[in-house]
Design an enzyme around this catalytic site. Structure first.
Site, PDB file in Angstrom:
ATOM      1  N   HIS A 218       1.246 -20.390 -64.241  1.00  0.00           N
ATOM      2  CA  HIS A 218       2.000 -20.522 -62.991  1.00  0.00           C
ATOM      3  C   HIS A 218       2.401 -19.138 -62.487  1.00  0.00           C
ATOM      4  O   HIS A 218       3.028 -18.368 -63.210  1.00  0.00           O
ATOM      5  CB  HIS A 218       3.266 -21.361 -63.204  1.00  0.00           C
ATOM      6  CG  HIS A 218       3.019 -22.829 -63.171  1.00  0.00           C
ATOM      7  ND1 HIS A 218       3.972 -23.751 -62.832  1.00  0.00           N
ATOM      8  CD2 HIS A 218       1.890 -23.540 -63.426  1.00  0.00           C
ATOM      9  CE1 HIS A 218       3.453 -24.966 -62.877  1.00  0.00           C
ATOM     10  NE2 HIS A 218       2.193 -24.872 -63.249  1.00  0.00           N
TER      11      HIS A 218
ATOM     12  N   TYR B  12      13.574 -25.710 -59.262  1.00  0.00           N
ATOM     13  CA  TYR B  12      14.944 -25.683 -59.767  1.00  0.00           C
ATOM     14  C   TYR B  12      15.854 -25.966 -58.570  1.00  0.00           C
ATOM     15  O   TYR B  12      15.792 -25.236 -57.577  1.00  0.00           O
ATOM     16  CB  TYR B  12      15.300 -24.309 -60.323  1.00  0.00           C
ATOM     17  CG  TYR B  12      14.584 -23.926 -61.616  1.00  0.00           C
ATOM     18  CD1 TYR B  12      15.181 -24.149 -62.848  1.00  0.00           C
ATOM     19  CD2 TYR B  12      13.324 -23.327 -61.592  1.00  0.00           C
ATOM     20  CE1 TYR B  12      14.548 -23.790 -64.034  1.00  0.00           C
ATOM     21  CE2 TYR B  12      12.682 -22.965 -62.766  1.00  0.00           C
ATOM     22  CZ  TYR B  12      13.303 -23.199 -63.991  1.00  0.00           C
ATOM     23  OH  TYR B  12      12.664 -22.846 -65.150  1.00  0.00           O
TER      24      TYR B  12
ATOM     25  N   PRO C 216      19.054 -24.069 -71.379  1.00  0.00           N
ATOM     26  CA  PRO C 216      17.610 -24.095 -71.091  1.00  0.00           C
ATOM     27  C   PRO C 216      17.210 -23.635 -69.693  1.00  0.00           C
ATOM     28  O   PRO C 216      16.022 -23.476 -69.427  1.00  0.00           O
ATOM     29  CB  PRO C 216      17.232 -25.572 -71.302  1.00  0.00           C
ATOM     30  CG  PRO C 216      18.508 -26.324 -71.175  1.00  0.00           C
ATOM     31  CD  PRO C 216      19.605 -25.411 -71.617  1.00  0.00           C
TER      32      PRO C 216
ATOM     33  N   LYS D 197      14.242 -19.872 -71.966  1.00  0.00           N
ATOM     34  CA  LYS D 197      14.148 -18.720 -72.866  1.00  0.00           C
ATOM     35  C   LYS D 197      14.190 -19.079 -74.361  1.00  0.00           C
ATOM     36  O   LYS D 197      13.844 -18.251 -75.207  1.00  0.00           O
ATOM     37  CB  LYS D 197      15.312 -17.748 -72.598  1.00  0.00           C
ATOM     38  CG  LYS D 197      15.177 -16.998 -71.291  1.00  0.00           C
ATOM     39  CD  LYS D 197      14.209 -15.850 -71.425  1.00  0.00           C
ATOM     40  CE  LYS D 197      13.769 -15.304 -70.099  1.00  0.00           C
ATOM     41  NZ  LYS D 197      12.510 -15.841 -69.579  1.00  0.00           N
TER      42      LYS D 197
ATOM     43  N   TYR E 175      12.613 -13.774 -65.710  1.00  0.00           N
ATOM     44  CA  TYR E 175      11.998 -15.083 -65.930  1.00  0.00           C
ATOM     45  C   TYR E 175      10.668 -14.951 -66.674  1.00  0.00           C
ATOM     46  O   TYR E 175      10.397 -15.712 -67.590  1.00  0.00           O
ATOM     47  CB  TYR E 175      11.800 -15.795 -64.591  1.00  0.00           C
ATOM     48  CG  TYR E 175      11.423 -17.253 -64.746  1.00  0.00           C
ATOM     49  CD1 TYR E 175      12.400 -18.226 -64.922  1.00  0.00           C
ATOM     50  CD2 TYR E 175      10.090 -17.659 -64.726  1.00  0.00           C
ATOM     51  CE1 TYR E 175      12.058 -19.560 -65.072  1.00  0.00           C
ATOM     52  CE2 TYR E 175       9.732 -18.982 -64.874  1.00  0.00           C
ATOM     53  CZ  TYR E 175      10.720 -19.935 -65.044  1.00  0.00           C
ATOM     54  OH  TYR E 175      10.374 -21.265 -65.201  1.00  0.00           O
TER      55      TYR E 175
HETATM   56  P1  FAD Z   1      13.861 -25.457 -84.116  1.00  0.00           P
HETATM   57  O1  FAD Z   1      12.809 -25.874 -83.180  1.00  0.00           O
HETATM   58  O2  FAD Z   1      15.186 -26.135 -84.054  1.00  0.00           O
HETATM   59  O3  FAD Z   1      13.264 -25.634 -85.581  1.00  0.00           O
HETATM   60  C1  FAD Z   1      14.059 -25.544 -86.739  1.00  0.00           C
HETATM   61  C2  FAD Z   1      13.418 -26.356 -87.834  1.00  0.00           C
HETATM   62  O4  FAD Z   1      14.172 -26.197 -89.040  1.00  0.00           O
HETATM   63  C3  FAD Z   1      13.437 -27.850 -87.522  1.00  0.00           C
HETATM   64  O5  FAD Z   1      12.145 -28.388 -87.683  1.00  0.00           O
HETATM   65  C4  FAD Z   1      14.448 -28.419 -88.481  1.00  0.00           C
HETATM   66  O6  FAD Z   1      14.150 -29.756 -88.876  1.00  0.00           O
HETATM   67  C5  FAD Z   1      14.340 -27.443 -89.655  1.00  0.00           C
HETATM   68  N1  FAD Z   1      15.542 -27.394 -90.490  1.00  0.00           N
HETATM   69  C6  FAD Z   1      16.838 -27.442 -90.114  1.00  0.00           C
HETATM   70  N2  FAD Z   1      17.659 -27.392 -91.177  1.00  0.00           N
HETATM   71  C7  FAD Z   1      16.860 -27.310 -92.255  1.00  0.00           C
HETATM   72  C8  FAD Z   1      17.133 -27.257 -93.637  1.00  0.00           C
HETATM   73  N3  FAD Z   1      18.393 -27.281 -94.102  1.00  0.00           N
HETATM   74  N4  FAD Z   1      16.098 -27.192 -94.496  1.00  0.00           N
HETATM   75  C9  FAD Z   1      14.828 -27.171 -94.030  1.00  0.00           C
HETATM   76  N5  FAD Z   1      14.506 -27.241 -92.720  1.00  0.00           N
HETATM   77  C10 FAD Z   1      15.516 -27.307 -91.839  1.00  0.00           C
HETATM   78  N6  FAD Z   1      14.097 -24.303 -74.656  1.00  0.00           N
HETATM   79  C11 FAD Z   1      13.470 -24.033 -73.536  1.00  0.00           C
HETATM   80  O7  FAD Z   1      13.025 -22.897 -73.362  1.00  0.00           O
HETATM   81  N7  FAD Z   1      13.326 -25.016 -72.593  1.00  0.00           N
HETATM   82  C12 FAD Z   1      13.799 -26.313 -72.789  1.00  0.00           C
HETATM   83  O8  FAD Z   1      13.644 -27.170 -71.953  1.00  0.00           O
HETATM   84  C13 FAD Z   1      14.466 -26.608 -73.967  1.00  0.00           C
HETATM   85  N8  FAD Z   1      14.961 -27.862 -74.212  1.00  0.00           N
HETATM   86  C14 FAD Z   1      15.622 -28.103 -75.403  1.00  0.00           C
HETATM   87  C15 FAD Z   1      16.139 -29.374 -75.678  1.00  0.00           C
HETATM   88  C16 FAD Z   1      16.825 -29.628 -76.886  1.00  0.00           C
HETATM   89  C17 FAD Z   1      17.385 -31.010 -77.155  1.00  0.00           C
HETATM   90  C18 FAD Z   1      16.981 -28.581 -77.818  1.00  0.00           C
HETATM   91  C19 FAD Z   1      17.725 -28.840 -79.125  1.00  0.00           C
HETATM   92  C20 FAD Z   1      16.425 -27.336 -77.534  1.00  0.00           C
HETATM   93  C21 FAD Z   1      15.760 -27.078 -76.339  1.00  0.00           C
HETATM   94  N9  FAD Z   1      15.207 -25.822 -76.031  1.00  0.00           N
HETATM   95  C22 FAD Z   1      14.583 -25.562 -74.890  1.00  0.00           C
HETATM   96  C23 FAD Z   1      15.266 -24.740 -76.951  1.00  0.00           C
HETATM   97  C24 FAD Z   1      13.976 -24.598 -77.759  1.00  0.00           C
HETATM   98  O9  FAD Z   1      13.420 -25.854 -77.987  1.00  0.00           O
HETATM   99  C25 FAD Z   1      14.377 -23.923 -79.032  1.00  0.00           C
HETATM  100  O10 FAD Z   1      14.875 -22.637 -78.679  1.00  0.00           O
HETATM  101  C26 FAD Z   1      13.241 -23.802 -80.031  1.00  0.00           C
HETATM  102  O11 FAD Z   1      12.954 -25.057 -80.575  1.00  0.00           O
HETATM  103  C27 FAD Z   1      13.649 -22.836 -81.148  1.00  0.00           C
HETATM  104  O12 FAD Z   1      12.725 -22.904 -82.187  1.00  0.00           O
HETATM  105  P2  FAD Z   1      13.177 -22.693 -83.674  1.00  0.00           P
HETATM  106  O13 FAD Z   1      11.922 -22.792 -84.467  1.00  0.00           O
HETATM  107  O14 FAD Z   1      14.018 -21.484 -83.768  1.00  0.00           O
HETATM  108  O15 FAD Z   1      14.155 -23.902 -84.005  1.00  0.00           O
HETATM  109  C1  PHB Z   2      10.591 -27.907 -69.413  1.00  0.00           C
HETATM  110  O1  PHB Z   2       9.490 -28.113 -68.878  1.00  0.00           O
HETATM  111  O2  PHB Z   2      10.995 -28.617 -70.347  1.00  0.00           O
HETATM  112  C2  PHB Z   2      11.437 -26.821 -68.909  1.00  0.00           C
HETATM  113  C3  PHB Z   2      10.934 -25.909 -68.006  1.00  0.00           C
HETATM  114  C4  PHB Z   2      11.730 -24.893 -67.534  1.00  0.00           C
HETATM  115  C5  PHB Z   2      13.040 -24.788 -67.966  1.00  0.00           C
HETATM  116  C6  PHB Z   2      13.543 -25.673 -68.896  1.00  0.00           C
HETATM  117  C7  PHB Z   2      12.741 -26.703 -69.366  1.00  0.00           C
HETATM  118  O3  PHB Z   2      13.821 -23.790 -67.475  1.00  0.00           O
END
Ligand code: FAD
Ligand code: PHB
Length: 393
Positions: free
Chosen positions: A72, A200, A292, A296, A387
């Site tokens: 995009h 947005y 979100p 980022k 962004y």
């Molecule tokens: P996570 O994806 O949380 O992965 C952590 C992993 O560790 C998980 O699989 C978990 O099960 C595991 N874990 C936890 N505790 C333990 C333990 N004690 N022992 C072993 N394993 C464990 N970001 C965006 O940019 N756009 C979005 O739209 C967006 N929507 C989101 C919606 C939700 C509901 C959430 C919670 C987050 C969202 N985010 C979004 C943020 C983005 O998804 C996260 O920043 C990203 O998942 C970070 O990745 P990570 O691997 O650091 O953590």
């Molecule tokens: C998404 O597609 O889930 C999404 C995209 C942009 C954002 C947040 C979430 O800023």
């Protein structure tokens, strides 16, 4: 069992780190408390920055993304009845890639399986030990027996509610937090996206975001109350409210259908400093959370592990005392980038949501900010540059 780097968590941070370390010939084991299906069932982020795209390519896990991801070159902002397109390509020379976190995770899982490096799903009661000395290890329960995994380093990629940050001694960390007075209600549906680019929107009824996963799959969000329960939101209620918040001409094109997933996420800004304690490192959501709005969260997780993989590769390639320079700088380097993403995500959240508690003055400030953006290429460039993502450093 022994390995070089023990990784806690098989989210995008843990799996990408594992892939980058594998690429550098560094042995690693991933422990995940959930099942692989559960991890894939979480619907989260959708937009990848160039840095994350490049790291996935470097890891050798980008074939499907390059085939199916949607580049995009811009996005739209709607503010009341005004519209502004942010031309990312023209303002920065860069684009973003629309490709869901679920797919990134699926690709990294397949890559890991092919690499032969072990991942233990459904590992219970994972606990880090000895990271303040020379012999760190993880204890955990798997397949009914107690296990021990010894390593040179432990990396906590275990998300915001993980165990690694939680086990650090009181006083080892300084934390910073802001909780926002609303959440996002998200809906995923197999309907063609209402617009070619993301929209947005700031409306009288609250924020809205029209995003997508593909040409056939839409991802839409609404600002909602923290008291709302997802069960109270029927699909019909979601579509009716979403349609009201879309610009009128766009709403006419909205295709509705049954939801594949619906969930509410609270919005929070959070940072824990430092991101290293002895032989334990934190990366991704384990160390920081952004609301979100700026897309980022996943991108910061990727850039953290990009920096850490580089530092660990330097350590294992090197010989003299200088080989620790990269890992010694990891926390400082990662945090410099984290705080800029925190600032941007907070700013974009503050501009685009309704904050009734800020009164009419707050609303006028938001309107003036949007008006300024509309008339200033400099302001648009600041938005676009943040962004598409700042360089890895
Ligand atoms: P996570 O994806 O949380 O992965 C952590 C992993 O560790 C998980 O699989 C978990 O099960 C595991 N874990 C936890 N505790 C333990 C333990 N004690 N022992 C072993 N394993 C464990 N970001 C965006 O940019 N756009 C979005 O739209 C967006 N929507 C989101 C919606 C939700 C509901 C959430 C919670 C987050 C969202 N985010 C979004 C943020 C983005 O998804 C996260 O920043 C990203 O998942 C970070 O990745 P990570 O691997 O650091 O953590
Ligand atoms: C998404 O597609 O889930 C999404 C995209 C942009 C954002 C947040 C979430 O800023």
């Amino acid at each position: 069992m022994r390995t070089q780097v023990a990784i806690v968590g098989a989210g995008p941070a843990g799996l990408l780190l594992g892939a980058l370390l594998h690429r550098a010939g560094i042995d690693n084991v991933v422990l995940e408390q959930r099942s692989a299906e559960y991890v894939l069932g979480r619907i989260r982020a959708g937009v990848l920055e160039q840095v994350a795209v490049d790291l996935l390519r470097e890891a050798g896990a980008a074939v499907r993304m390059d085939e199916l991801g949607l580049p995009h070159g811009g996005f739209e902002m709607a503010f009341g009845d005004r519209r502004l397109r942010i031309d990312l390509q023209a303002l920065t020379g860069k684009q973003v890639m629309v490709y869901g976190q679920t797919e990134v995770t699926r690709d990294l899982m397949a890559h890991r399986q092919a690499s032969g490096r072990p991942t233990h799903y459904e590992a219970e009661n994972v606990q880090p030990h000895g990271y303040d000395g020379e012999r760190p290890h993880l204890s955990y329960r798997h397949g009914g027996s107690e296990r021990r995994l010894e390593a040179d380093f432990i990396v906590g990629c275990d998300g915001f509610h993980g165990v690694c940050r939680a086990t650090l001694p009181a006083g080892a960390l300084q934390t910073f937090e802001k909780v926002y007075p609303f959440g996002w209600l998200g809906l995923l549906a197999d309907t063609p996206p209402v617009n070619d680019e993301l929209i947005y929107g700031h409306t009288e009824r609250g924020f809205m975001l029209a995003s997508m996963r593909s040409h056939e799959r839409s991802r839409y969000y609404l600002q909602c109350s923290l008291d709302d329960k997802v069960e109270q939101w029927s699909d019909e209620a979601f579509w009716a409210e979403f349609s009201r918040r879309l610009p009128a001409d766009v709403a006419q094109r909205l295709a509705t259908g049954p939801s594949l997933e619906k969930s509410i996420a609270p919005l929070r800004s959070f940072v824990a400093e430092p991101m290293r304690f002895g032989r334990l490192f934190l990366a991704g959501d384990a160390a920081h959370i952004v609301p979100p709005t700026g897309a980022k969260g996943l991108n910061l997780a990727a850039s953290d592990v990009g920096l850490l993989a580089r530092a660990l590769a330097e350590y294992y390639r090197g010989t003299g005392p200088g080989r620790s320079a990269g890992i010694d700088h990891y926390s400082q380097q990662a945090l410099a980038r984290v705080w800029k993403a925190e600032r941007f995500s907070w700013w974009f959240t503050s501009l685009m949501h309704r904050f009734p508690e800020n009164g009419d003055f707050g609303l006028r400030m938001q309107q003036a900010e949007f008006d300024y953006l509309c008339h200033s290429t400099a302001a648009q460039t600041v938005l676009a540059e943040n962004y598409v993502g700042l360089p890895l450093g």
